[in-house]
Design a protein around this motif. Structure first.
Motif, PDB file in Angstrom:
ATOM      1  N   PRO A 138      42.304 -89.041 -65.013  1.00 35.28           N
ATOM      2  CA  PRO A 138      40.915 -88.640 -65.277  1.00 35.28           C
ATOM      3  C   PRO A 138      39.992 -89.823 -65.591  1.00 35.28           C
ATOM      4  CG  PRO A 138      42.408 -87.870 -67.031  1.00 35.28           C
ATOM      5  CD  PRO A 138      43.259 -88.342 -65.901  1.00 35.28           C
TER       6      PRO A 138
ATOM      7  N   HIS B 295      37.567 -80.877 -65.533  1.00 42.29           N
ATOM      8  CA  HIS B 295      38.900 -81.364 -65.134  1.00 42.29           C
ATOM      9  C   HIS B 295      39.799 -81.428 -66.357  1.00 42.29           C
ATOM     10  CE1 HIS B 295      37.756 -85.476 -66.416  1.00 42.29           C
ATOM     11  NE2 HIS B 295      36.624 -85.250 -65.801  1.00 42.29           N
TER      12      HIS B 295
ATOM     13  N   ILE C 149      45.296 -84.254 -62.577  1.00 39.44           N
ATOM     14  CA  ILE C 149      44.337 -83.315 -63.169  1.00 39.44           C
ATOM     15  C   ILE C 149      44.119 -82.123 -62.243  1.00 39.44           C
ATOM     16  CG2 ILE C 149      43.061 -84.957 -64.612  1.00 39.44           C
ATOM     17  CD1 ILE C 149      41.025 -85.235 -62.339  1.00 39.44           C
ATOM     18  N   LYS C 150      43.601 -81.046 -62.833  1.00 39.55           N
ATOM     19  CA  LYS C 150      43.164 -79.880 -62.059  1.00 39.55           C
ATOM     20  C   LYS C 150      41.644 -79.843 -62.182  1.00 39.55           C
ATOM     21  CE  LYS C 150      44.692 -75.139 -61.452  1.00 39.55           C
ATOM     22  NZ  LYS C 150      45.667 -74.163 -61.950  1.00 39.55           N
ATOM     23  N   VAL C 151      40.964 -79.500 -61.096  1.00 42.04           N
ATOM     24  CA  VAL C 151      39.510 -79.661 -61.053  1.00 42.04           C
ATOM     25  C   VAL C 151      38.819 -78.363 -60.615  1.00 42.04           C
ATOM     26  CG1 VAL C 151      37.649 -81.098 -60.117  1.00 42.04           C
ATOM     27  CG2 VAL C 151      39.936 -82.070 -60.361  1.00 42.04           C
TER      28      VAL C 151
END
Ligand code: FES
Ligand SMILES: [Fe+2]
Length: 359
Positions: free
Chosen positions: A169, A250, A258-260
């Protein structure tokens, strides 16, 4: 893939802060396996409608509390009971606080040790949020209000998950200072203003420029006011014929992954949006996703940048990286990092315009 330690961010692997963990639609009475902050977790909606997030593995014998379709606990719809969840293996039930409150076949009261970790979930503006703190403290700042959600003249966002990105990130947060990518990547031609402000847990960017992706070439310059509230929630307002308010969230999945998510509120001219207004808003939101995808493609394919090679005219990357460290260190030290960067900075090559919009 670089990790937190490679960037020398601080003592903790994951930052302290408010983070998105899904959209409202992601939480149902069918428990879902999710993974954040390097831990397998289970998210479910209890029968009261509240959403819960707990550790995935049962303390009895390690069964995954969500990943099952064939146990009679699941088949007979006893998986979620009230606001609790039953393990598919021996049907122990865990309450919303993670404590086991029923062992169907045992004459003894469930022992204290029969519990799983739990994280508090807040449902707001069609999304699910949690507070993460490696020191297990209570929130030291508020989750943003996202007040447009309840305002009728704003068409609500339809937050979309853009998936996982194997990029630390830090590299996404760097974007706040990245004046130099705006013209090549987004077509932000004729830049008039590029400024950053650091203020405690907030970092802000004011940009006035054209934008080929959003407005086409030859359009009037637009002003974007963009800010992070903590390490994982970015909002941006754009003033124009139809004012809009953007969300990029995120959340760390693992160290360096990361997930966004992306969403956009659009203010329309009618107090009660018509179908045509909604269609227009969806079009704006899709254009916004396209603009963000331009960044995403770069991040998905770059190698990590541990030490940027900076030249004059680049924005204050060094300051963004110092600001970001406050979330990876004990909260008692946050002020130290904030004091090193708090203030406003104009990047060379742009002029300072009046500071007239409020974050
Ligand atoms: S493993 Fe969960 S109840 Fe036995
Ligand atoms: Fe960008």
């Amino acid at each position: 893939m670089a990790k937190t330690a490679d960037y020398a961010l601080g003592e903790y692997t994951y930052p302290r802060g408010w983070f998105m963990i899904g959209t409202s639609a992601d939480a149902t009475t069918t428990p879902a396996a999710v993974r954040y902050f390097g831990e397998d977790m289970v998210m479910y909606r209890g029968e009261s409608g509240k959403v819960f997030l707990i550790e995935a593995y049962c303390p009895h014998m390690g069964t995954h509390l969500a990943k099952n379709t064939s146990s009679y606990v699941v088949v007979d719809k006893k998986h979620v009971e009230g606001d609790g969840i039953r393990c598919p293996y021996h049907a122990w039930r865990f309450g919303p606080d993670g404590q086991c409150d029923d062992i169907p076949y045992s004459p003894v009261k469930p022992p204290k040790a029969a519990c799983v970790k739990s994280w508090k979930v807040v449902e707001r503006a069609g999304c699910l949020w949690t507070w993460y703190d490696p020191e297990n403290g209570l929130p030291d700042y508020e989750l943003p209000a996202f007040e447009q959600w309840d305002k009728p003249s704003w068409v609500n966002w339809n937050v979309e998950c853009l998936g996982e990105l194997a990029c630390h990130p830090q590299e996404v947060v760097d974007n706040m200072a990245d004046k130099g990518h705006l013209e090549p990547v987004h077509g932000s031609i004729d830049m008039i203003q590029f400024e950053n402000e650091f203020d405690g847990i907030l970092v802000r960017q004011i940009l006035t420029a054209g934008h080929k992706t959003l407005a086409g070439s030859g359009a009037e310059p637009m002003t974007n006011d963009t800010w992070y509230t903590g390490p994982g929630i970015l909002q941006s307002t754009m003033i124009g014929e139809y004012p809009s308010h953007m969300l990029i969230a995120h959340t760390p999945v693992d160290d360096g992954v990361i997930k966004v998510w992306y969403g956009l509120f659009v203010k329309v001219k009618n107090d009660q949006p018509t179908d045509a207004d909604r269609e227009l808003a969806r079009g704006y939101e899709q254009a916004g996703v396209a603009a963000f995808a331009q960044d995403f493609e770069i991040w998905a394919n770059k190698r990590p940048c541990i030490n940027p090679l900076m030249v004059r005219g680049d924005g204050p990357f060094d300051k963004v990286r110092i600001w970001y460290k406050q979330f990876y260190n004990p909260r008692a030290r946050a002020g130290e990092f904030q004091n090193r960067v708090n203030g406003r900075y104009v990047t060379r090559g742009t002029q300072q315009a009046p500071w007239d919009t409020a974050a």
